[in-house]
Design an enzyme around this catalytic site. Sequence first.
Site, PDB file in Angstrom:
ATOM      1  N   TYR A 185       2.633 -53.668  -8.337  1.00 15.72           N
ATOM      2  CA  TYR A 185       1.326 -53.067  -8.631  1.00 15.72           C
ATOM      3  C   TYR A 185       0.578 -53.875  -9.706  1.00 15.72           C
ATOM      4  O   TYR A 185      -0.604 -54.178  -9.567  1.00 15.72           O
ATOM      5  CB  TYR A 185       1.594 -51.638  -9.092  1.00 15.72           C
ATOM      6  CG  TYR A 185       0.402 -50.803  -9.450  1.00 15.72           C
ATOM      7  CD1 TYR A 185      -0.456 -50.317  -8.468  1.00 15.72           C
ATOM      8  CD2 TYR A 185       0.147 -50.444 -10.782  1.00 15.72           C
ATOM      9  CE1 TYR A 185      -1.537 -49.505  -8.810  1.00 15.72           C
ATOM     10  CE2 TYR A 185      -0.911 -49.642 -11.124  1.00 15.72           C
ATOM     11  CZ  TYR A 185      -1.755 -49.175 -10.135  1.00 15.72           C
ATOM     12  OH  TYR A 185      -2.819 -48.376 -10.471  1.00 15.72           O
ATOM     13  N   LYS A 194      -2.859 -55.834  -9.328  1.00 15.33           N
ATOM     14  CA  LYS A 194      -4.015 -55.377 -10.115  1.00 15.33           C
ATOM     15  C   LYS A 194      -4.619 -56.520 -10.935  1.00 15.33           C
ATOM     16  O   LYS A 194      -5.828 -56.566 -11.138  1.00 15.33           O
ATOM     17  CB  LYS A 194      -3.592 -54.222 -11.033  1.00 15.33           C
ATOM     18  CG  LYS A 194      -3.392 -52.889 -10.285  1.00 15.33           C
ATOM     19  CD  LYS A 194      -4.624 -52.504  -9.493  1.00 15.33           C
ATOM     20  CE  LYS A 194      -4.740 -51.027  -9.193  1.00 15.33           C
ATOM     21  NZ  LYS A 194      -5.859 -50.745  -8.273  1.00 15.33           N
TER      22      LYS A 194
END
Length: 302
Positions: free
Chosen positions: A166, A170
């Site tokens: 993640y 991101k």
Amino acid sequence: MADIRYDGRVAIVTGAGAGLGRTYALEFARRGAKVVVNDLGGARDGSGASQSAADKVVDEIKALGGQAVANYDSVATVAGGENIVKTAVDAFGKVDILINNAGILRDKSFVKMTEDEWDLVVSVHLRGAFCVSRPAFNVMRENGYGRIVNTTSGAGLYGNFGQANYSAAKMGLVGLMNVLNIEGAKYNIKTNTIAPVAASRLTEDVLPPDLFGKLKPEYVMPLVLFLASEANVDSGMIFNCGAGWYSRTAIVCAKGVTIGDGKRPIAVEEIQAQWNAIKGLDEAKPLGSVAESFAYMMPLLS
Ligand code: NAI
């Protein structure tokens, strides 16, 4: 202060069937925008699909007297991204605003993370932003107007245990913004990035329960709507937001130190000797492009 309105504007919000995206879609519609409510309607981990998430938000918007259409494609495929943009163009004639918001989580400590867990999370967040932004950017370029908001995370900007997939994805969204900021400049396309903190199904087992109820998505919404408005002329910036706190964060370049003359070799020991100055952040500032970083080296290159 005059009201900020989106009359005549067309907004795509990805992942708008729940959480943060839903609050953006509702407020865009309340303030006059025509909205494409995209949502795959899957589970928190990205499995499954359902049309009801997007349909429900479209119904809510229509009940308020607003205009919206649903789209159920996954952002993670090129065909899906193109169809999301086509949905906007077919229904409303153009795209002015894109909020790259759709997201999932598959947390695992790094050594236990599987290839599938890595690929799926990166494909929804990072590839998803590519798949939707590219066709949207094309339409915005033709019209000489666009506002794009990417969604990064404190996990990416600052780190968080168990979120390697993640966090990497991101930060990729920050890189994408940096380039869209430069390539969109002459077409009046402004791209910014937010790092929100808000109660949603993504954070229900991450945020402490006593804070969960207080971190309402409605506190993130006004920043996103401002960044997506004609009133915003800034681009290429990252903002933290949650519970009513709004703050800019940035990747900065420090003044650093110059060793040698650009001609003689530099010893490892010279790095050690200057280590505090090298890692210090003296006179650090954000740069507008990689070309600006060359200015620091120029005295050594002439
Ligand atoms: P949420 O789970 O409530 O909303 C995300 C929505 O995206 C869901 O409705 C889901 O169905 C949809 N979605 C997932 N995969 C999709 C796909 N492939 N195509 C289309 N739609 C898809 O979560 P939340 O919290 O509202 O998250 C929104 C964004 O904010 C995400 O990008 C998330 O990573 C980011 N974020 C949220 C934080 C928070 O504190 N809630 C913190 C940092 C970032």
